[in-house]
Design a protein around this motif. Structure first.
Motif, short mmCIF file in Angstrom:
data_model
loop_
_atom_site.label_atom_id
_atom_site.label_comp_id
_atom_site.label_asym_id
_atom_site.label_seq_id
_atom_site.Cartn_x
_atom_site.Cartn_y
_atom_site.Cartn_z
N ILE A 41 0.64 -0.83 0.71
CA ILE A 41 -0.06 -0.21 0.17
C ILE A 41 0.74 1.16 0.15
O ILE A 41 1.77 1.98 0.96
CB ILE A 41 -0.98 -0.04 1.47
CG1 ILE A 41 -1.51 -1.77 1.40
CG2 ILE A 41 -1.98 1.56 1.79
CD1 ILE A 41 -2.53 -1.35 2.45
N PRO A 42 1.06 2.03 -1.79
CA PRO A 42 1.83 3.29 -1.24
C PRO A 42 1.59 4.03 -0.26
O PRO A 42 0.29 4.26 -0.22
CB PRO A 42 1.61 3.30 -2.54
CG PRO A 42 0.55 2.82 -3.30
CD PRO A 42 0.01 1.63 -1.96
N ALA A 43 2.66 4.75 0.56
CA ALA A 43 2.39 6.03 1.45
C ALA A 43 1.96 7.01 0.02
O ALA A 43 2.54 6.91 -0.44
CB ALA A 43 3.73 5.79 2.09
N PRO A 44 1.56 8.53 0.63
CA PRO A 44 1.05 9.01 0.29
C PRO A 44 2.68 10.13 -0.41
O PRO A 44 3.67 9.71 0.45
CB PRO A 44 0.99 10.40 1.39
CG PRO A 44 -0.28 9.42 3.07
CD PRO A 44 0.91 8.20 2.21
N GLU A 45 2.80 10.58 -1.37
CA GLU A 45 3.16 10.76 -1.91
C GLU A 45 3.67 12.02 -1.24
O GLU A 45 4.10 12.71 -0.71
CB GLU A 45 2.51 12.14 -2.88
CG GLU A 45 4.61 11.98 -4.40
CD GLU A 45 3.98 13.00 -5.45
OE1 GLU A 45 4.66 13.37 -6.50
OE2 GLU A 45 2.79 13.13 -5.69
N GLY A 46 5.51 11.82 -0.90
CA GLY A 46 6.27 12.56 -0.45
C GLY A 46 7.00 12.59 0.55
O GLY A 46 7.45 12.80 1.57
N THR A 47 6.18 10.87 1.22
CA THR A 47 6.03 9.94 2.68
C THR A 47 6.49 8.83 2.63
O THR A 47 7.05 8.20 1.37
CB THR A 47 4.82 10.30 3.17
OG1 THR A 47 4.02 9.87 3.27
CG2 THR A 47 4.51 11.91 3.05
N GLU A 48 7.40 8.82 3.92
CA GLU A 48 7.23 6.85 4.09
C GLU A 48 6.25 6.50 5.27
O GLU A 48 6.31 7.30 6.50
CB GLU A 48 8.85 7.11 4.50
CG GLU A 48 9.49 6.86 3.37
CD GLU A 48 9.83 6.30 2.28
OE1 GLU A 48 9.03 5.25 2.26
OE2 GLU A 48 10.25 6.68 0.95
N TRP A 49 6.16 5.31 5.16
CA TRP A 49 5.44 4.71 6.00
C TRP A 49 6.27 4.58 7.57
O TRP A 49 5.19 5.31 8.63
CB TRP A 49 4.35 2.96 5.49
CG TRP A 49 3.54 3.66 5.25
CD1 TRP A 49 2.78 2.67 3.56
CD2 TRP A 49 2.15 4.31 5.55
NE1 TRP A 49 2.20 2.62 3.23
CE2 TRP A 49 1.90 3.72 3.82
CE3 TRP A 49 1.50 5.27 6.09
CZ2 TRP A 49 0.58 4.00 3.38
CZ3 TRP A 49 0.34 5.75 5.67
CH2 TRP A 49 -0.20 5.33 4.36
#
Length: 250
Positions: A41-49
């Motif tokens: 599940i990709p994290a929001p753009e520009g962030t890391e989970w």
């Protein structure tokens, strides 16, 4: 409030070695958690989970995707060697290989095994929410060094804990050398003293430890839950990782 005050005072009288001896040793009883593989599940753009941290309604610190389909909860004591071992041997892999995918979230909740443990639980909360996990890991990484002064100065430590509520933990931390340890990690002495003078906040931590321990049957640390199912006997990464994979993190 009276319950926690009795709990806190009771911890003062208890042997300090309790914090080192309260780790679980139950036989493994794996829960039947089986699921199809779950896509990343990709994290929001520009962030890391792994940079996402929230405080749960149980005062646990959740790292990762808040809506992750696989939720790991660890009840841990900051004075427990088995918890320290998991921090060193498994927590980094859990975050890097599972939390980072968005499939898994990891929540850390404190179980309190003595007054020194309660003080550490408050001190790792003194900074930003994002510092809770790193500070906890650093306590575990140097557990003998952190706890050494407490045991070497038990009389002075115990005397400090007889002071009025707003002073006892402030003075005890000085005996224990906690200020220097946390100052080297970004929590100033003034900040730490203010945190430890907040007796009500520390009562809340102690109350949570008592009530959640009873509610969820937490009798030792570390205790892991995966999607709400208690993983009896699982104390390390070698035991936890296969459960995550069976739950779909593969």
């Amino acid at each position: 409030m009276a319950l926690t005050r009795r709990f806190t005072l009771g911890m003062i009288a208890a042997p300090l070695a309790l914090g080192l001896a309260a780790c679980s040793s139950a036989d493994a009883d794996e829960a039947a958690i089986d699921a199809e593989p779950i896509a990343e599940i990709p994290a929001p753009e520009g962030t890391e989970w792994t940079d996402v941290v929230e405080v749960s309604e149980y005062d646990g610190y959740v790292i990762g995707n808040p809506d992750a389909p696989i939720k790991v909860i660890e009840y841990a004591s900051l004075t427990c060697p088995a918890c320290a071992a998991f921090s060193m041997d498994g927590a980094a892999q859990l975050k890097a290989e599972y939390v980072s995918t968005g499939r898994v979230s990891y929540e850390l909740r404190n179980q309190i095994h003595g007054p020194h443990d309660l003080m550490l639980a408050q001190l790792v909360r003194c900074g930003a929410d994002e510092s809770f996990h790193p500070l906890s890991d650093q306590v575990w990484a140097d557990l003998n060094g952190v706890l050494g002064p407490v045991f070497q100065n038990q009389d002075a430590f115990g005397q400090a804990l007889q002071l009025p509520e707003a002073e006892r933990f402030v003075a005890a931390a000085e005996v224990a050398g906690f200020y220097d340890f946390f100052a080297a990690r970004g929590v100033s002495e003034d900040q730490a003293r203010t945190c430890l003078a907040d007796f009500q906040a520390m009562e809340t931590i102690a109350n949570n430890s008592n009530t959640q321990g009873q509610e969820f049957g937490v009798t030792g640390t570390p205790t892991f839950f995966v999607n709400g199912v208690k993983q009896d006997g699982v104390l390390n990464w070698a035991g936890l990782e296969p459960i995550l994979q069976r739950a779909g993190a593969r």
